[in-house]
Design an enzyme around this catalytic site. Structure first.
Site, PDB file in Angstrom:
ATOM      1  N   TYR A 196     -24.425 -68.251 110.565  1.00 13.87           N
ATOM      2  CA  TYR A 196     -24.927 -66.882 110.490  1.00 13.87           C
ATOM      3  C   TYR A 196     -23.935 -65.978 109.776  1.00 13.87           C
ATOM      4  CZ  TYR A 196     -22.069 -65.406 114.571  1.00 13.87           C
ATOM      5  OH  TYR A 196     -21.045 -65.102 115.441  1.00 13.87           O
ATOM      6  N   CYS A 197     -24.477 -64.874 109.245  1.00 13.39           N
ATOM      7  CA  CYS A 197     -23.671 -63.861 108.559  1.00 13.39           C
ATOM      8  C   CYS A 197     -24.299 -62.499 108.842  1.00 13.39           C
ATOM      9  CB  CYS A 197     -23.597 -64.157 107.053  1.00 13.39           C
ATOM     10  SG  CYS A 197     -25.179 -63.979 106.198  1.00 13.39           S
ATOM     11  N   ARG A 198     -24.047 -61.553 107.993  1.00 15.14           N
ATOM     12  CA  ARG A 198     -24.580 -60.204 108.188  1.00 15.14           C
ATOM     13  C   ARG A 198     -26.092 -60.159 107.994  1.00 15.14           C
ATOM     14  NH1 ARG A 198     -25.634 -56.123 104.621  1.00 15.14           N
ATOM     15  NH2 ARG A 198     -25.678 -54.026 105.495  1.00 15.14           N
TER      16      ARG A 198
END
Length: 101
Positions: free
Chosen positions: A64-66
């Site tokens: 996951y990221c932003r």
């Protein structure tokens, strides 16, 4: 590469599943808000500096990221490095916070 929604991931976490989460954001983003997991910024994954993930090639790894863009790149990079079950959190932390605050 597969995708998982924030709702599906939260349900699995709430059910107590032991999940391998990998946060590919930069340290300052992670410090602001995160849902746990191993911190390996995208640049390290792309440069194949991923000792933290050694031995997990056959396990489900959720990245996951932003917003879901960098984690999508990370997922593709991990797949080219031999990871067979990489899942991207669609919408990233923006979607997570939109739903769960």
């Amino acid at each position: 590469m597969q995708n998982i929604t924030a709702e599906a991931l939260k349900a699995r976490l709430d059910a107590g599943e032991e999940l391998i989460l990998v946060d590919v954001r930069e340290p300052h983003e992670r410090a602001e808000f995160n849902i746990g997991g191993i911190h390996v910024p995208l640049g390290q994954i792309q440069m194949m500096q991923i000792d933290e993930l050694e031995g997990l090639e056959d396990k489900e790894v959720i990245v996951y990221c932003r917003s879901g863009n960098r984690s999508g790149q990370a997922a593709m990079s991990l797949e080219t490095q031999g990871f067979s079950n990489v899942v991207n959190l669609a919408g990233g932390m923006l979607k997570w916070r939109e739903i769960y605050g």
